[in-house]
Design a protein around this motif. Sequence first.
Motif, short mmCIF file in Angstrom:
data_model
loop_
_atom_site.label_atom_id
_atom_site.label_comp_id
_atom_site.label_asym_id
_atom_site.label_seq_id
_atom_site.Cartn_x
_atom_site.Cartn_y
_atom_site.Cartn_z
N ALA A 125 0.75 -1.18 0.01
CA ALA A 125 0.00 0.04 0.02
C ALA A 125 0.86 1.31 0.12
CB ALA A 125 -0.95 0.01 1.23
N VAL A 126 1.96 1.20 0.90
CA VAL A 126 2.87 2.28 0.88
C VAL A 126 3.40 2.43 -0.66
CG1 VAL A 126 4.98 3.24 1.91
CG2 VAL A 126 3.33 2.31 3.30
N LYS A 127 4.23 1.54 -0.87
CA LYS A 127 4.54 1.62 -2.26
C LYS A 127 3.88 2.00 -3.34
CE LYS A 127 7.88 -2.11 -2.42
NZ LYS A 127 8.24 -3.44 -2.63
N SER A 128 2.76 1.79 -3.57
CA SER A 128 1.65 2.05 -4.59
C SER A 128 0.91 3.05 -4.13
CB SER A 128 1.02 0.92 -5.15
OG SER A 128 0.29 0.16 -4.29
N TRP A 129 1.25 3.83 -3.22
CA TRP A 129 0.30 4.94 -2.65
C TRP A 129 -0.15 6.08 -3.73
CZ3 TRP A 129 -2.69 4.63 1.48
CH2 TRP A 129 -3.37 5.60 1.81
N HIS A 130 -1.40 6.18 -3.56
CA HIS A 130 -1.69 7.11 -4.77
C HIS A 130 -2.14 8.50 -4.01
CE1 HIS A 130 -4.19 9.12 -7.87
NE2 HIS A 130 -5.28 9.15 -6.99
N PHE A 131 -1.36 9.48 -4.10
CA PHE A 131 -1.52 10.53 -3.32
C PHE A 131 -2.88 11.32 -3.78
CE2 PHE A 131 2.81 10.08 -2.20
CZ PHE A 131 2.79 10.71 -1.00
N VAL A 132 -3.69 11.68 -3.17
CA VAL A 132 -5.00 12.27 -3.28
C VAL A 132 -4.81 13.89 -3.90
CG1 VAL A 132 -7.03 13.09 -2.12
CG2 VAL A 132 -6.52 11.06 -1.51
N GLU A 133 -3.81 14.41 -3.17
CA GLU A 133 -3.47 15.78 -3.61
C GLU A 133 -2.76 15.77 -5.07
OE1 GLU A 133 -2.29 14.00 -0.95
OE2 GLU A 133 -3.74 14.95 0.65
N LYS A 134 -2.77 16.87 -5.83
CA LYS A 134 -1.84 17.25 -7.05
C LYS A 134 -0.85 17.76 -6.44
CE LYS A 134 -6.02 17.42 -9.66
NZ LYS A 134 -7.14 18.53 -9.67
N LEU A 135 0.35 16.80 -6.28
CA LEU A 135 1.66 17.43 -5.70
C LEU A 135 2.61 17.42 -6.60
CD1 LEU A 135 1.94 15.13 -2.51
CD2 LEU A 135 1.14 17.52 -2.67
N GLN A 136 3.32 18.62 -6.64
CA GLN A 136 4.40 18.88 -7.50
C GLN A 136 5.70 18.38 -6.95
OE1 GLN A 136 3.61 22.99 -7.25
NE2 GLN A 136 2.23 22.90 -8.99
N ASP A 137 6.56 17.88 -7.77
CA ASP A 137 7.84 17.45 -7.42
C ASP A 137 7.84 16.71 -5.93
OD1 ASP A 137 8.71 20.68 -7.51
OD2 ASP A 137 8.79 19.88 -5.42
N LEU A 138 7.16 15.79 -6.14
CA LEU A 138 6.87 14.70 -4.98
C LEU A 138 8.25 14.13 -4.78
CD1 LEU A 138 4.96 13.56 -2.83
CD2 LEU A 138 4.42 11.75 -4.42
N ASP A 139 8.63 14.15 -3.55
CA ASP A 139 9.77 12.95 -3.28
C ASP A 139 9.36 11.83 -2.74
OD1 ASP A 139 12.31 12.22 -2.50
OD2 ASP A 139 12.78 13.82 -1.13
N ALA A 140 9.78 10.84 -3.35
CA ALA A 140 9.32 9.60 -3.02
C ALA A 140 10.18 8.96 -1.73
CB ALA A 140 9.24 8.60 -4.35
N ASP A 141 11.25 9.43 -1.55
CA ASP A 141 12.45 8.88 -0.58
C ASP A 141 11.91 9.39 0.74
OD1 ASP A 141 14.28 7.82 0.30
OD2 ASP A 141 15.84 9.25 -0.09
N TYR A 142 10.93 8.73 1.30
CA TYR A 142 10.54 9.17 2.67
C TYR A 142 11.11 8.21 3.98
CZ TYR A 142 6.50 6.65 0.60
OH TYR A 142 5.92 5.79 -0.13
N GLY A 143 11.96 7.26 3.51
CA GLY A 143 12.52 6.59 4.54
C GLY A 143 11.64 5.51 5.00
N SER A 144 11.84 5.31 6.23
CA SER A 144 10.99 4.03 6.75
C SER A 144 9.53 4.57 7.20
CB SER A 144 11.58 3.51 8.13
OG SER A 144 11.47 4.62 9.18
N GLY A 145 9.45 5.72 7.19
CA GLY A 145 8.10 6.20 7.61
C GLY A 145 7.72 6.31 9.23
N TYR A 146 8.94 5.91 9.87
CA TYR A 146 8.68 6.26 11.33
C TYR A 146 9.35 7.39 11.81
CZ TYR A 146 7.65 1.29 12.15
OH TYR A 146 6.97 0.03 12.24
N PRO A 147 8.80 8.13 12.78
CA PRO A 147 9.05 9.49 13.13
C PRO A 147 10.51 9.63 13.75
CG PRO A 147 7.02 8.52 14.49
CD PRO A 147 7.79 7.36 13.84
#
Lengths: 497, 168
Positions: free
Chosen positions: A388-410
């Motif tokens: 689900a995370v890998k193929s996440w479809h962003f609801v927003e229309k984002l510009q230059d979205l960075d896919a490198d968000y690491g593990s997602g842990y805070p």
Amino acid sequence: MLLLVYLSASLPRGGHGGGRFPPTWPSIPRLGGLDPWPLGEVALFLRPGQAGAQPRGPGHGAGSGVHGPRESGAGAALQATGLFILQTNGLRLEALNPAAPTGGASGTPGRSLEGDPAHPVPPKELGGRPWELQFPGSRAAGVSVAAAETSTVAGASGACPGHRLVGSQSRFGAGGKRAPRTAPVDLVLAVGGGGRDGMDFSELDRDNTGRCRLSSPVPAVCRQEPCVLGVDEAGRGPVLGPMVYAICYCPLSRLGDLEALKVADSKTLSESERDRLFVKMEKDRDFVGWALDVLSPNLISTSMLGRVKYNLNSLSHDTATGLVQYALDQGVKVAQVFVDTVGLPETYQERLQQRFPGIEVTVKAKADALYPVVSAASICAKVARDQAVKSWHFVEKLQDLDADYGSGYPNDPKTKAWLRKHVEPVFGFPQFVRFSWRTAQSILEKEAEGVIWEDSLTGDQEGPGRIMSYFSKGPRTHPRLPHRYFQERGLESATIL
Amino acid sequence: MESSEEAAVEKCRVHLRPGTLRDAARATLHLLPCEVLVNRPAPVDRFFTPAIRQGPDGLEVSFRGRKLRGEEVVVPPGLVGYVMAMEEQGEVSMEKDFSEGDEREEQERAEPREALERDFDQFIGAIASFSRFTLWGLETIPGPDAKVRGALTWPSLAAAIHAQVPED
């Protein structure tokens, strides 16, 4: 386009209009949630309208009797095709999705239709609905897929919700180069795109702002024999992405077989090991079933930040309870439930036990390492969350979205950097982010505009007056309030801009 | 406009650019149940609009992780909604606005020409118009009792109580 799946050995090349070798892999629609396809999985879709009725090939002569009553029409033609495949490959057809979806008593779960020339299947059993053909428990080498040259079936539209053809390997690959036992192949043939294999995330792709339930077909045996059911979750801690709750169940009598898969706590496994184990479980779908709830980050945020706070523990407990109930509603004979705890195991166990009095409930910390059925659930949950995370479809229309968000842990610096980078001063973050996490909130406090909600105003507007004011001599000075009519409508008179 | 209390209130005079009312483009508006402590453009089309869902009982969306439920509110007949903006001071005023400005109910009639352009003269103009907007409530649909709906009933009541009463 009707594509039939055969072992190359069983088809003379010349006889099939120069059937395409090798198959056009990229055009194969993805049926399950696994990406890339595990080696050897093949899925082909039959588009209604062009389906072939009587593929030519070896075995056709022998199988001529299977065509059964020679009825005209799509149903008959599809039936003929289906039975041809059945017979050539020694398969049987199982209804994946009995007509009546509720309860074990209704419908005919696990109904089998053997590819038996002597007992032709009435066309209505096959016609007009998508079906799927599967050769389980095999792996692939030396297999080819051919687009069979076939006659046309007119108007073979529609859909039998998931018939599955289950084959024994004995006659698999008969006729020539037998696929080596050690590396057999899985072939899935589906008509009309009824993809029910693996995890089908299309519903989540359509709308990921709420919750979404995915499940495997219920194995017939699980409706007949007492089952053990495990509950676990994945993605509870991360500030990004959904949380996934999963159940996995199998008959008590088959627990040994599940253990034999060497399932283990998903945290101790690498991603590829988890994927591999999930595929294994899918192959054992005749006795292992699963279901999962994907709770979107938006659902988590809005629950936790509600006027009445709905904390993550309660949300987790209710989701787990909902999934156990779902299994019961599907007719699974749940006898024992094992749950990896969230919060205090004692109170959680008491709560679940009260809710399901007829079931033996065990809630334990580290249950995912202790009980194979919970390990299996944890693998389902983790595979689904990763997917689900890998193929996440962003609801927003984002510009230059960075896919490198690491593990997602805070506590991951990469995740924090990603959050800082994607702050929008007014809207905050995309819905992929759990706004209720402290990490997210503190970034918003610093880097986004302030927002005051109607329920965040704490009564400091008209605090209690000073006691001395009651003793003062002069007239009590109250600011003159406008008439109630205006107060109730939020109207104020304005004299200056 | 208060001009009598010059001592207390900083003197200011506001002029409407009537031409802008005619040309104002239609806008899609959302009224949120919260106050965002800034006045600036926001990427509504990219962040907010695509997230709106039609739920079982009305529209649903979330803002800053909180759930909103919304419904359409129609501006009462006979009224038009405008989004007004104040011109930056020092901006060149366009005289033609005044030459073609006929009487509108919200319009302040132009002062004599020589009285304009003093530093307490300000100009506002419409930047958008609307006849409906989406009213959002925090977790609940605002419903018929919403303050805004009540406020929209005031103009007709005001008209009624200020209307000339026949003398007989």
